[in-house]
Design an enzyme around this catalytic site. Structure first.
Site, mmCIF file in Angstrom:
data_model
loop_
_atom_site.group_PDB
_atom_site.id
_atom_site.type_symbol
_atom_site.label_atom_id
_atom_site.label_comp_id
_atom_site.label_asym_id
_atom_site.label_seq_id
_atom_site.Cartn_x
_atom_site.Cartn_y
_atom_site.Cartn_z
ATOM 1 C CD GLU A 126 -33.658 20.853 -15.876
ATOM 2 O OE1 GLU A 126 -33.598 22.049 -15.519
ATOM 3 O OE2 GLU A 126 -34.585 20.094 -15.581
ATOM 4 C CD GLU A 144 -7.546 30.768 -9.233
ATOM 5 O OE1 GLU A 144 -6.479 31.242 -8.824
ATOM 6 O OE2 GLU A 144 -7.650 29.614 -9.650
ATOM 7 C CE LYS A 155 -15.581 25.712 -11.585
ATOM 8 N NZ LYS A 155 -16.389 25.358 -12.740
HETATM 9 O O1 D41 Z 1 -11.118 28.363 -13.677
HETATM 10 C C1 D41 Z 1 -11.287 27.183 -13.402
HETATM 11 N N1 D41 Z 1 -12.142 26.474 -14.106
HETATM 12 C C2 D41 Z 1 -10.527 26.537 -12.286
HETATM 13 C C3 D41 Z 1 -10.553 25.174 -12.167
HETATM 14 C C4 D41 Z 1 -9.749 27.295 -11.375
HETATM 15 N N2 D41 Z 1 -9.677 28.645 -11.471
HETATM 16 N N3 D41 Z 1 -9.087 26.683 -10.402
HETATM 17 C C5 D41 Z 1 -9.109 25.327 -10.252
HETATM 18 N N4 D41 Z 1 -8.431 24.762 -9.262
HETATM 19 C C6 D41 Z 1 -8.422 23.451 -9.098
HETATM 20 C C7 D41 Z 1 -7.654 22.874 -7.953
HETATM 21 C C8 D41 Z 1 -8.060 23.539 -6.690
HETATM 22 C C9 D41 Z 1 -7.897 21.407 -7.839
HETATM 23 C C10 D41 Z 1 -6.200 23.117 -8.203
HETATM 24 C C11 D41 Z 1 -9.863 24.527 -11.154
HETATM 25 C C12 D41 Z 1 -9.802 23.124 -10.944
HETATM 26 N N5 D41 Z 1 -9.093 22.621 -9.916
HETATM 27 C C13 D41 Z 1 -10.469 22.150 -11.807
HETATM 28 N N6 D41 Z 1 -11.227 22.378 -12.835
HETATM 29 C C14 D41 Z 1 -11.654 21.235 -13.346
HETATM 30 C C15 D41 Z 1 -11.153 20.248 -12.612
HETATM 31 C C16 D41 Z 1 -10.402 20.807 -11.645
#
Ligand code: D41
Length: 724
Positions: free
Chosen positions: A50, A134, A136
């Site tokens: 939301e 990968e 998130k």
């Molecule tokens: O798993 C995640 N939440 C995740 C966050 C991830 N697997 N990779 C991420 N990669 C980045 C960058 C590309 C900037 C190195 C991220 C985030 N950033 C991120 N999460 C919150 C702010 C940035």
């Protein structure tokens, strides 16, 4: 979307349609208020989806009318505030955020690949770009600063420039190494900042909330909020009691280390330094049509519920660092990475009623009857409110708009009420617990100090009888295939079955006489009942449905005592000697078997032919003599004949452990069809990989070795032959 529905209020006659400037101002105000509740108070009042919808509406409006873009617009900054009480930390390298692809379909991945190719100016016939894919994780971004291998500081992301110093709390996370390991230059580099996500596993979250509920304390909305709350807990002693986990996914400042050339190699290197890196990852190629990215998104999406933690999408990153550098970033978002989302696990809906369900142990659970809503991959029509106190704390009433969450295999839950504008009408009454059981009319009681109300009807109560039968019949207990809730309703409501042993007296004729029961189904059920009679002591014990005796406790009891009669006759003191059995469980067992009718049920079931193998108890089974003692196995993929549970049971019976992820400590990896990244990891680490036949051979060989050495090779239930 019309402007009016952005505010949840219908555009009634007489309401003037607002100007874009007014709409933008109202959206900004709403978003800022929600963001404060979310980030600062950890008490969100609307689901993320939301929030995203409002955010995107504002973005769209500002794109159309750039003059409306104010410096205080939530679109103009990355959210998060430094709280009082934590020292601010300026990040040496800003913590970027990640662009989200909200198109949850395959096209989302294809669009990203196409954009990368365009921005790299690759000709159409250039080979596919490689991506690291990968998960998130749905947690809280953290920067860990190591100097000469030692953890010196941990900071939240904050607004990306400045975060909060949460080193004390992060130090309590056992998974995070205080000193990096390994021979590589990274582990001893003058500066190595590792970025990743702090999160809470779902089982840890459920257990934490259950503890909170039992203490009548406030529960957490979801694992992410529980994790965020713990990280920013000013009292590290409290933080330490909140079970947190961590996964690394990137770097901040680095001095004195040659960073690997690809993202996948970087993650491998971080893992080698002792940092937790999720094994669910791959390197995939983008290409129009059959993109490996799409395959990853779909494969993980199909298994999302089975993961031990929440994810809200997957992330694709251009694998080669030189290409990443060429792509650079725009407004704090790298152009080489994107988050590809999944459908939300929280949604808004309305409460149409509050029902009472009576459980197996007589517990009365208030359940919200909901306007059907699609969330976490299923249509949800009701959600638990746990108990009266929880319901009151959440303030749920008829007609309310609520946030419903469904994640993993966990039952849907109402996590909070979205207070209606101007409060709810005064005539909506407060919910009350009934004084008598809605099913059997017996008195409802609540023990002092407990939060649950219970029906005192016992097995006189049809609801409890039904639940007891279903519990007994379930796969993990007696595994009576085909005995589901519809049939149990019929059997109990028709007075055909009143007790567990009566199940085994059902004949084809009696069953076929039931409504909607074909001869064939009746025969199948009788066959399933017959088959279920050959069981194991832990399954039987678990199936009895003794309060506080779950599967694990049943296994421990069976292993310790070996025979049902010894368990039935054991004193509380003798029961306390069993691993993991405390006073509550011991008392519950004693109370159960002190009742003559419960012992009678056991006798009658044995008389019906229910049997299992028994042994002489703990004295004979020294765990150290079991063939797979000290071995850890990891299962991945689908085996040709054994189910996961069966393979696990065989391994455990032989004294081995089954772990969820592959590490250097893994002894064997057993891989079947469609084995995923665990198999890759096993190969990387050079572990022994077995197929099902290999596993069987290992079990047989191990048993033979131990038998030859003269020890008892037995499964816990082995020994003196069938009972009953
Ligand atoms: O798993 C995640 N939440 C995740 C966050 C991830 N697997 N990779 C991420 N990669 C980045 C960058 C590309 C900037 C190195 C991220 C985030 N950033 C991120 N999460 C919150 C702010 C940035």
């Amino acid at each position: 979307m019309s402007q009016s529905d952005l505010f949840g209020a219908p555009a009634e006659a007489g309401v003037t349609v607002s100007s874009p400037a007014e709409v933008a101002a109202a959206l900004r105000e709403q978003l800022n208020a929600h963001a404060h509740r979310y980030h600062v108070l950890d008490a969100p009042s609307i689901p993320d989806a939301e929030y995203d919808r409002l955010f995107q509406a504002l973005q769209a409006l500002e794109a159309e009318h750039p003059e409306l873009r104010t410096p205080d617009s939530p679109t103009q900054r990355v959210l998060g505030q430094v709280l009082d009480g934590f020292e601010p930390v300026r990040h040496a390298v800003p913590m970027l955020s990640i662009r989200t692809e909200t198109d949850t379909e395959a096209s989302g991945a294809e669009a990203f690949d196409a954009r990368v190719r365009r921005e790299l100016a690759l000709p159409d016939d250039a080979p596919p770009v490689q991506y690291a894919a990968e998960l998130k994780f749905d947690g809280l971004a953290i920067n860990l600063r190591y100097e000469h291998g030692v953890l010196v500081q941990a900071a939240t992301r904050g607004d990306g420039e400045t975060g909060e110093n949460v080193t004390q709390n992060i130090r309590t996370i056992g998974q995070i190494p205080l000193r990096l390991q390994g021979p590589g230059a990274g582990a001893s580099a003058p500066v190595l900042e590792v970025r990743g996500e702090v999160y809470m596993r779902r089982d840890d979250f459920e257990a934490l909330n259950e503890r909170q509920r039992q203490h009548g304390a406030k529960t957490f909305v979801n694992p992410r909020n529980a994790a965020a709350g713990a990280v920013r807990q000013l009292d590290p002693a409290i933080a330490a009691q909140r079970p947190l986990s961590f996964f690394a996914y990137g770097l901040g400042e680095v001095q004195g280390w040659d960073v690997p050339d690809t993202h996948s190699a970087l993650l491998d290197a971080l893992a080698a330094m002792g940092l937790p890196v999720c094994a669910e990852r791959t390197v995939a190629e983008g290409a129009s049509g059959t993109s490996g990215l799409v395959a990853f998104h779909q494969a993980i999406g199909a298994r999302r519920d089975q993961l031990p933690f929440d994810i809200d999408g997957v992330v694709y990153k251009v694998n080669r660092r030189d290409l990443q550098e060429r792509l650079g970033f725009v407004t704090r978002e790298p152009r080489w990475a994107v988050a590809h989302k999944y459908p939300a696990q929280e949604q808004l809906t309305q409460v149409e009623g509050i029902d009472i369900q009576v459980g197996r142990t007589g517990k009365l659970t208030p359940v919200a009857r909901l306007k059907p809503v699609f969330v976490g991959g299923v249509t949800v029509t009701n959600a638990t409110l746990h108990n009266l106190f929880e319901l009151r704390r959440k303030g749920v009433r008829l007609g309310d708009t609520v946030i419903v969450r469904r994640a993993g295999d966990v039952i849907p839950e109402v996590v909070g009420v979205v207070a209606p504008e101007g409060g709810r009408p005064a005539y909506v009454p407060n919910f009350r617990m009934p004084r008598t059981c809605p099913v059997c009319d017996s008195t409802v009681l609540r023990e002092p100090g407990e939060v649950d109300h219970r029906c005192t009807g016992g097995l006189f109560c049809a609801a409890q009888r039904k639940q007891a039968l279903l519990h007994f019949a379930q796969r993990r207990a007696m595994d009576i295939e085909g005995l589901g809730d519809k049939l149990v309703d019929q059997l109990v409501d028709g007075g055909v079955v009143r007790t567990l042993p009566e199940l085994y007296k059902l004949g084809v004729a009696k069953l076929a006489a039931l409504d909607r029961m074909a001869d064939k189904s009746a025969q199948n059920l009788v066959a399933a009942l017959e088959k279920s009679k050959q069981t194991t002591l832990p399954r039987f014990l678990f199936g009895l449905g003794i309060r506080h005796v779950g599967e694990a406790t049943a296994k421990d009891l069976a292993k310790h005592f070996g025979q049902i009669d010894r368990i039935m006759d054991a004193s509380e003191a003798a029961l306390l000697a069993v691993r993991d059995v405390g006073p509550v469980v011991a008392h519950s067992l004693r109370t159960f078997f002190d009742q003559a009718h419960n012992r009678e049920v056991v006798e009658q079931l044995r008389a019906c032919g229910v049997s299992w193998l028994e042994h002489d108890g703990a004295a004979l089974v020294d765990p150290a003599t079991l063939p797979l003692h000290g071995k850890t196995l990891v299962l991945t993929g689908t085996l040709p004949t054994l189910s996961r549970d069966e393979a696990k049971a065989l391994i455990e019976a032989a004294g081995g452990k089954v772990a969820g992820s592959v590490s250097k400590k893994t002894s064997y990896v057993v891989a079947g069809e469609e084995a995923g990244s665990k198999l890759d990891k096993a190969r990387e680490l050079g572990l022994t990989v077995l197929d099902e036949a290999g596993l069987q051979a290992l079990l047989a060989a191990a048993v033979a070795t131990v038998a030859a050495a003269g020890a008892e090779p037995a499964a816990p239930q082995d020994g003196s032959g069938p009972t009953g």
